[in-house]
Motif scaffolding. Structure first.
Motif: not given
Length: 321
Positions: A168-172, A246-251, A313-315
């Motif tokens: 939960a540490n993305s630019p969004y 699918p989730s689009l997080r970290n896509v 996510d930034d990582r």
């Protein structure tokens, strides 16, 4: 060539260490005091494959959102998997798993690759025996579960680790939290397209950008594309061609995309949704919402891609660069 390969391996190990540290878990060699940390050790353990050649992490690569970088991962004996390997981040709240939804819990999901003859190929009874024969693992399981390894607590440990892979540490995320400078101007425009003209949030909704439904987006035509998806689980003919959204997080780091890995880039995915018939004609039972082209301009496609990039996510972004 050997030097280049060694550099690649060392770079991958370094990136993985950075990413795993971001999840506040132990390193795989540490003495695991918790279920999640024991699960992490098992996740990287080649003992869980029949020929001791691969681990869960061989296909779910940490620096790529715990996905793979090829369309079909290679199991033992280099056998290709049937479907593209999905990422493992943000699975805690999901009601089902795999592209066809055949697993209802993370524990069941963790079992399937181990026993699949084309993946890790190890019967669970043999996995239990191997861990019981290993003095270190016998100690770890006694420490964490007050029990020897068995077919239940092995999966509990793996699932506990997978539940820690939340991002939960993305630019969004920073933009939504009030940082107006977290997104670029193209990404801000792309966000408006995502919820507007492109209608992406019809399927990719919620904080993890998935409605946890099954959709037929036209990638089943019975001839060149024959994977029937959800139908193979339910045998309900109306489910032919349905696959889990699918989730689009970290896509941005989980390419290639779709259940068959047919799209190598996010731009190809966007182009498909923009004009599905032009890319894959003859899709059977394709969702009616995809029948009408989106008519996105090249500039709008660029903006939408910028927004999708900002969901990572930034990582992973840092590790990739």
């Amino acid at each position: 060539m050997k030097l280049r390969k060694m550099i690649f391996i060392l770079t991958g190990i370094s990136c993985a260490a950075i990413i795993m540290a971001g999840f506040n878990t132990s390193t795989p060699s540490a003495d695991p005091p918790t279920r999640a940390q024991l699960g992490e050790k098992l996740f990287f353990e080649t003992l869980l494959s029949k020929d001791r050649s691969i681990s869960c992490a061989s296909c779910h690569i940490p620096q790529f959102g715990f996905a793979d970088t090829i369309a079909f991962s290679r199991g033992i004996h280099h056998t290709p998997t049937k479907r593209n390997t999905p990422g493992l981040t943000n699975l805690s709240g999901r009601p089902n798993f795999f592209w066809d939804g055949r697993a209802a819990t993370l524990e069941d999901q963790a079992l399937q690759p181990i026993i699949n003859p084309d993946e890790m190929g190890l019967p669970i009874a043999e996995a239990v025996q191997r861990l019981n024969d290993n003095e270190a693992y016998l100690h770890y399981f006694q420490q964490v579960f007050n029990s020897a390894p068995n077919n239940k607590n092995i999966l509990q440990a793996l699932a506990a680790f997978e539940r820690t892979l939340e991002t939960a540490n993305s630019p969004y995320d920073r933009y939504i939290a009030g940082d107006d400078n977290a997104l670029t101007a193209p990404a801000i425009r792309g966000r408006l397209l995502f919820i507007g003209k492109a209608n992406c949030n019809n399927c990719h909704s919620g904080e993890d950008f998935t409605a946890d439904r099954f959709k037929n987006i036209g990638l089943y035509n019975g001839t060149t594309l024959t994977d029937a998806g959800r139908y193979e689980v339910t045998k309900d003919s109306s489910h032919m061609g349905l696959f889990k959204v699918p989730s689009l997080r970290n896509v941005a780091v989980t390419a290639p995309y779709m259940h068959n890995g047919m799209f190598k880039t996010l731009r190809e995915v966007i182009a498909y949704y923009n004009t599905p018939n032009a890319v894959v004609p003859g899709g059977i039972h394709r969702d009616l919402s995809l029948n009408k082209p989106l008519n996105l301009t090249p500039e709008e496609m660029n903006d939408l891609e910028a927004f999708l990039e900002a969901l990572t996510d930034d990582r992973f972004r840092i590790a990739r660069h």
